[in-house]
Design a protein around this motif. Structure first.
Motif, mmCIF file in Angstrom:
data_model
loop_
_atom_site.group_PDB
_atom_site.id
_atom_site.type_symbol
_atom_site.label_atom_id
_atom_site.label_comp_id
_atom_site.label_asym_id
_atom_site.label_seq_id
_atom_site.Cartn_x
_atom_site.Cartn_y
_atom_site.Cartn_z
ATOM 1 N N ASN A 122 -7.693 26.094 10.061
ATOM 2 C CA ASN A 122 -8.581 26.059 8.814
ATOM 3 C C ASN A 122 -7.655 25.013 7.714
ATOM 4 O O ASN A 122 -8.262 24.877 6.484
ATOM 5 C CB ASN A 122 -8.864 27.143 7.949
ATOM 6 N N ILE A 123 -6.695 24.650 8.081
ATOM 7 C CA ILE A 123 -5.741 23.954 7.075
ATOM 8 C C ILE A 123 -6.053 22.177 7.400
ATOM 9 O O ILE A 123 -6.278 21.798 8.665
ATOM 10 C CB ILE A 123 -4.206 24.047 7.268
ATOM 11 N N LEU A 124 -6.397 21.677 6.281
ATOM 12 C CA LEU A 124 -6.603 20.062 6.458
ATOM 13 C C LEU A 124 -5.509 19.240 5.654
ATOM 14 O O LEU A 124 -5.257 19.655 4.622
ATOM 15 C CB LEU A 124 -8.077 19.788 5.740
ATOM 16 N N ASN A 125 -5.383 18.096 6.362
ATOM 17 C CA ASN A 125 -4.362 17.144 5.809
ATOM 18 C C ASN A 125 -5.238 15.879 5.238
ATOM 19 O O ASN A 125 -6.035 15.488 5.870
ATOM 20 C CB ASN A 125 -3.429 16.682 6.852
ATOM 21 N N ILE A 126 -5.169 15.631 4.103
ATOM 22 C CA ILE A 126 -5.949 14.556 3.591
ATOM 23 C C ILE A 126 -4.888 13.687 2.965
ATOM 24 O O ILE A 126 -3.942 13.849 2.148
ATOM 25 C CB ILE A 126 -6.825 15.057 2.052
ATOM 26 N N SER A 127 -5.282 12.166 3.338
ATOM 27 C CA SER A 127 -4.213 11.368 3.045
ATOM 28 C C SER A 127 -5.100 9.859 2.480
ATOM 29 O O SER A 127 -6.203 9.960 2.871
ATOM 30 C CB SER A 127 -3.278 10.839 4.246
ATOM 31 N N GLN B 22 0.888 -1.079 0.008
ATOM 32 C CA GLN B 22 0.049 0.032 0.107
ATOM 33 C C GLN B 22 0.853 1.235 0.069
ATOM 34 O O GLN B 22 1.603 1.310 0.853
ATOM 35 C CB GLN B 22 -0.839 0.112 1.332
ATOM 36 N N TYR B 23 0.539 2.153 -1.101
ATOM 37 C CA TYR B 23 1.250 3.487 -0.815
ATOM 38 C C TYR B 23 0.499 4.589 -0.373
ATOM 39 O O TYR B 23 -0.594 4.507 -0.758
ATOM 40 C CB TYR B 23 1.824 3.731 -2.458
ATOM 41 N N ALA B 24 1.100 5.634 -0.024
ATOM 42 C CA ALA B 24 0.532 6.608 0.569
ATOM 43 C C ALA B 24 0.387 7.888 -0.266
ATOM 44 O O ALA B 24 1.429 7.927 -1.231
ATOM 45 C CB ALA B 24 1.065 7.214 1.913
ATOM 46 N N ALA B 25 -0.677 8.679 -0.336
ATOM 47 C CA ALA B 25 -0.766 10.002 -1.176
ATOM 48 C C ALA B 25 -1.227 11.094 -0.206
ATOM 49 O O ALA B 25 -2.317 10.513 0.533
ATOM 50 C CB ALA B 25 -1.534 9.987 -2.247
ATOM 51 N N VAL B 26 -0.682 12.212 -0.083
ATOM 52 C CA VAL B 26 -1.112 13.205 1.019
ATOM 53 C C VAL B 26 -1.494 14.193 0.157
ATOM 54 O O VAL B 26 -0.889 14.630 -1.119
ATOM 55 C CB VAL B 26 -0.164 13.414 1.952
ATOM 56 N N ALA B 27 -2.242 15.260 0.685
ATOM 57 C CA ALA B 27 -2.482 16.541 0.155
ATOM 58 C C ALA B 27 -3.027 17.617 1.345
ATOM 59 O O ALA B 27 -3.264 17.027 2.492
ATOM 60 C CB ALA B 27 -3.574 16.463 -0.994
ATOM 61 N N LYS B 28 -2.762 18.839 0.988
ATOM 62 C CA LYS B 28 -3.004 19.738 2.076
ATOM 63 C C LYS B 28 -3.832 21.181 1.501
ATOM 64 O O LYS B 28 -3.465 21.527 0.314
ATOM 65 C CB LYS B 28 -1.937 20.216 2.868
ATOM 66 N N ILE B 29 -5.244 21.339 2.208
ATOM 67 C CA ILE B 29 -5.694 22.252 1.499
ATOM 68 C C ILE B 29 -6.281 23.406 2.631
ATOM 69 O O ILE B 29 -6.143 22.965 3.794
ATOM 70 C CB ILE B 29 -7.313 21.870 0.838
ATOM 71 N N GLN B 30 -6.616 24.483 2.550
ATOM 72 C CA GLN B 30 -6.998 25.626 3.363
ATOM 73 C C GLN B 30 -8.536 25.857 2.973
ATOM 74 O O GLN B 30 -8.859 26.328 1.770
ATOM 75 C CB GLN B 30 -6.294 26.870 3.374
ATOM 76 N N ILE B 31 -9.296 25.932 4.000
ATOM 77 C CA ILE B 31 -10.732 26.062 4.005
ATOM 78 C C ILE B 31 -10.883 27.573 4.038
ATOM 79 O O ILE B 31 -10.526 28.162 5.132
ATOM 80 C CB ILE B 31 -11.636 25.434 4.968
ATOM 81 N N LEU B 32 -11.423 28.426 3.078
ATOM 82 C CA LEU B 32 -11.375 29.918 3.052
ATOM 83 C C LEU B 32 -12.649 30.083 3.815
ATOM 84 O O LEU B 32 -13.851 29.482 3.755
ATOM 85 C CB LEU B 32 -11.359 30.258 1.733
ATOM 86 N N GLU B 33 -12.538 31.450 4.354
ATOM 87 C CA GLU B 33 -13.770 31.608 5.273
ATOM 88 C C GLU B 33 -14.798 32.204 4.202
ATOM 89 O O GLU B 33 -14.464 32.864 3.104
ATOM 90 C CB GLU B 33 -13.295 33.014 5.925
#
Length: 794
Positions: free
Chosen positions: A226-231, A50-61
């Motif tokens: 407001n910053i989310l880590n998605i994996s 299993q390989y991991a992929a990650v991303a990071k986004i900021q939820i805007l007001e």
């Protein structure tokens, strides 16, 4: 003997002994470790990485988005700040993942079949699939298909792996349980899989969406952030990155779509109101024009400032409430006449915050309902629940608008009454001036509202054109490491290594924990405390000699010699205490039959006789005599057997006063060792009463003076009381225990008897000891007659 002292003195911690308990089974540990590590390598060989992929986004007001920011002055979107927790749930929603699954065809998977495991094909798939069915049915297909890619024009297929293969042609329809299917080759990658078998697995769209929804992990980087880590973990690196990227795109696209829908609806509402107000403005302008034309007016002096100012202010207020009433009435008509559930216009100028909030909530649910209807129908329980909530909100808005209309009507009526009073004062002025003023005021009020709506329409159009996404991508999806994150090779190998050590350790530990038996002299010495343990006898196989011979160098012979040495030391120690007599009457007994007391008494007599000592062996176990049967082997001199007195034994001597000692003694020549034996005789009906005869004391006293050693084979102590009845005649009592048979609690019985003074001269011997346990914890053996075991024997 004090049992408490015994317990406290023999529960010490001996690290060497504990280690020795396990190290003697080192081959079991090695075998277990090798097997466990082999299992680990087999698992790692065939486990799917299993390989991991990650991303990071900021939820805007939300208030920073284009359209909503234009209407803050109306207080329509107060408390509209997004909560990050809510956005996480929206991001992981089923509808979003269904769109991702449709976009990436996650419900269609292809595998290159292998001997043990199959590998998934993602980008370079060898064939393309086209179902000739309705699009609505595509989301419900659950089908497995096995293809044998034989050539560029034909292929073999079957619905199950073991089913007969049917030949098909590329581009032609093949029949499946869900409809006809057309398979065409992919020119870019078909040649790589020519001659191989490919598995196609099509799952329902909902199942594929929920699978990736459960595998996707979303979390905040810190509290109140407001910053989310998605994996996401997946066997294919590229697929994991694509799923995260598409998920972010779908999330932002849906947010933009929702905002544009509200902006368009608001713009349409404003256009309708502008058209109505433009008609009113034209009518007022025509009235002014007609008045001036018909009456020839150019400029009229102002009336009294006070009346005019009051009238103007009241008229302005009346116009505002009239406008509010018109807007509220229009909004009420829209809500009442709406048959289905469409988004309602917002930011229409009503000052009532409850209506604005209810309208906003109504629009959000309508949009959510429209998204769900794309992948479902109106009978879906979720849609039904949303319809009920929308109907409730609609009724609430109708009630609120009724109240607002009634309230505004009252205000308009009140202001109109006040205006009538003011007008009565103004009417004193010339009619022309009054009429022109009325028209002018209406003209100014309508024009100001018209200009206001024009401004809002432009702002709404600008906001709709400049709508921004709901989130900002900080890190686009990427693989943080080129290596698999699962399975973790080092951890699995280490865990299996520890498991390989733990299994035999646990077995040995539990076995030792539950073990209540005596195993060697060292384990016995822990219990006996100050009572000596004379030695231990090894376990004999069927091929080993049961009787020691002269100059015997076997382990048994050496064990008996050590026992003899220790026994002589005990006899001499007791003689130094100025005890009368020779201290040479030695009882041999045990707890129960079968522990080897006859075996020990016979062999001990042989070893003592090998030192040119006169030894007499007496069979005092008259209930179950075994001494006679012990001396019937071929090693016994034939002349000795012919001279045996078979008719007279200890039993005859005890109840017949005419029998003398010399009539009982049988000289024996066994393996060149000479001993005298007194057999038990016939089994009497009253053995206990017979042993209480004073003749036994006379016999033992007589033979004690004649012989160097008198070995008495007695009955087991825990079974019958025979030995206790004659224990007062013994100088020493050797208590035989058997390794692996005698319970540790059974040893407490003779110790208690000696403590109570019922027996004396107690000593122990351990019989049938395993060779690995000979000596203290098996630390050393006797070294004589030693045979090397094969490596596979533990």
């Amino acid at each position: 003997m004090n049992n408490n002292n015994y317990n406290s003195n023999h529960q010490g911690f001996d690290l060497n002994e504990i280690i020795g308990t396990y190290t003697k089974y080192w081959k079991w540990f090695a075998l277990s470790v090798i097997l466990a590590v082999a299992i680990a390598f087999v698992y790692l060989r065939y486990a799917i990485p299993q390989y991991a992929a990650v991303a990071k986004i900021q939820i805007l007001e939300q208030q920073s988005s284009g359209t909503l920011d234009l209407f803050q002055d109306l207080n329509l979107f107060s408390n509209a700040k997004n909560k990050v927790e809510d956005e996480i749930e929206i991001l992981k929603s089923r509808s979003n993942f269904i769109e991702v699954a449709k976009s990436l065809d996650l419900n269609i998977r292809m595998y290159a079949m292998g001997n043990v495991i199959s590998s998934e094909i993602y980008h370079d798939q060898p064939v393309k699939l086209s179902f000739l069915i309705e699009d609505a049915l595509m989301s419900t297909i659950n089908l497995s298909l096995f293809l044998d890619l034989k050539s560029n024009t034909t292929f073999g297929y079957s619905l199950a792996e073991d089913d007969p293969v049917t030949v098909g042609s590329f581009g032609r329809n093949i029949t499946t349980p869900f409809g006809d299917l057309v398979i065409t080759p992919n020119p870019d990658s078909f040649d790589k899989y020519l001659g191989k078998r490919v598995k196609i697995w099509i799952v329902p769209m909902d199942m594929a969406a929920m699978e990736y929804s459960s595998k996707t992990m979303i979390s905040t980087t810190a509290d109140m952030s407001n910053i989310l880590n998605i994996s996401l973990q997946d066997p294919i690196k590229e697929k994991a990155r694509d799923v995260l990227a598409e998920l972010i795109n779908v999330y932002n696209a849906n947010a933009i779509k929702d905002k544009k829908e509200i902006a368009d609806r608001t713009s349409n509402f404003i256009n309708d109101r502008i058209a109505e107000i433009y008609t009113d403005l034209s009518t007022v302008d025509e009235s002014a024009e007609d008045l001036k034309t018909s009456r020839g007016l150019t400029d009229i002096a102002s009336q009294a400032n006070i009346n005019l100012n009051i009238g103007a202010a009241n008229q302005q207020e009346l116009a505002n409430y009239t406008t509010q009433l018109n807007i509220a009435s229009s909004m009420k008509d829209i809500v009442t006449q709406q048959d289905g559930f469409d988004v309602l216009p917002t930011n229409i100028g009503l000052s009532d915050a409850t209506i604005a909030n209810t309208t906003n909530r109504f629009n959000q649910i309508v949009q959510e309902r429209n998204r769900l209807l794309k992948s479902s129908n109106e009978k879906n329980p979720v849609i039904v629940n949303l319809d009920q909530e929308l109907q409730s909100l609609k009724q609430t808005m109708e009630a609120s608008l009724d109240g607002v209309v009634n309230n505004l009507s009252m205000q308009v009526n009140n202001l109109s009454s006040q205006q009538s009073i003011i007008n009565s004062r103004i009417y004193a002025a010339p009619k022309n001036e009054r009429a022109l003023r009325d028209i002018t005021r209406q003209q100014q009020t309508t024009e100001s509202l018209y200009l206001y709506l024009l401004q809002k329409r432009e702002e709404a159009q600008i906001g709709a054109a400049s709508t921004i996404p709901k989130s900002k991508v900080i890190d686009y999806p990427y693989n943080p490491t080129p290596f698999p994150v699962s399975p973790k090779r080092n951890i699995i190998v280490l865990a299996c290594l520890l498991l390989g050590l733990l299994v035999p350790f646990s077995v040995i530990y539990v076995n030792d924990l539950l073990d209540s038996k005596i195993h060697n002299m060292h384990s016995l010495e822990r219990i006996t405390n100050n009572v000596p343990v004379l030695g231990e006898l090894p376990r004999l196989s069927k091929k080993d000699q049961k009787m020691v011979v002269k100059d015997d160098r076997s382990v048994l012979a050496e064990s008996l010699r050590i026992l003899r040495t220790n026994l002589d030391y005990v006899i001499k120690s007791k003689s130094l205490q100025k005890n009368p007599g020779k201290n040479n009457i030695i009882y041999v007994t045990s707890s129960v039959p079968g522990e080897g007391k006859t075996f020990l008494s016979s062999n001990l007599s042989m070893v003592l006789a090998s030192t040119n000592k006169k030894v007499l062996l007496v069979g005092a176990d008259i209930r179950n005599p075994k001494l006679y049967s012990f001396f019937i082997g071929d090693a016994i001199d034939k002349l000795s057997r012919s001279n045996r007195n078979k008719d007279k034994g200890l039993t005859e001597y005890l109840y017949d006063d005419s029998v003398e000692t010399k009539d009982l003694i049988n000289p024996m020549l066994v393996h060149h060792n000479t001993i005298d034996v007194i057999y038990s005789g016939r089994i009497p009906p009253n053995p206990a009463e017979l042993l209480m005869s004073k003749r036994l004391k006379t016999l033992l006293k007589e033979v004690s003076e004649t012989y160097d050693y008198v070995i008495v084979d007695t009955a087991p102590m825990m079974v019958v009381s025979d030995t206790l009845l004659i224990s007062e005649y013994a100088d020493h009592l050797i208590y035989v225990t058997r390794a692996g048979v005698t319970e540790k609690k059974a040893v407490e019985f003779p110790l208690k008897l000696q403590e109570d003074g019922k027996i004396k001269g107690l000593a122990f011997v351990v019989n049938d000891v395993n060779h690995s346990n000979l000596g203290y914890g098996g630390k050393y053996g006797y070294g004589y007659g030693k045979t090397l075991k094969k490596w596979w024997k533990f």
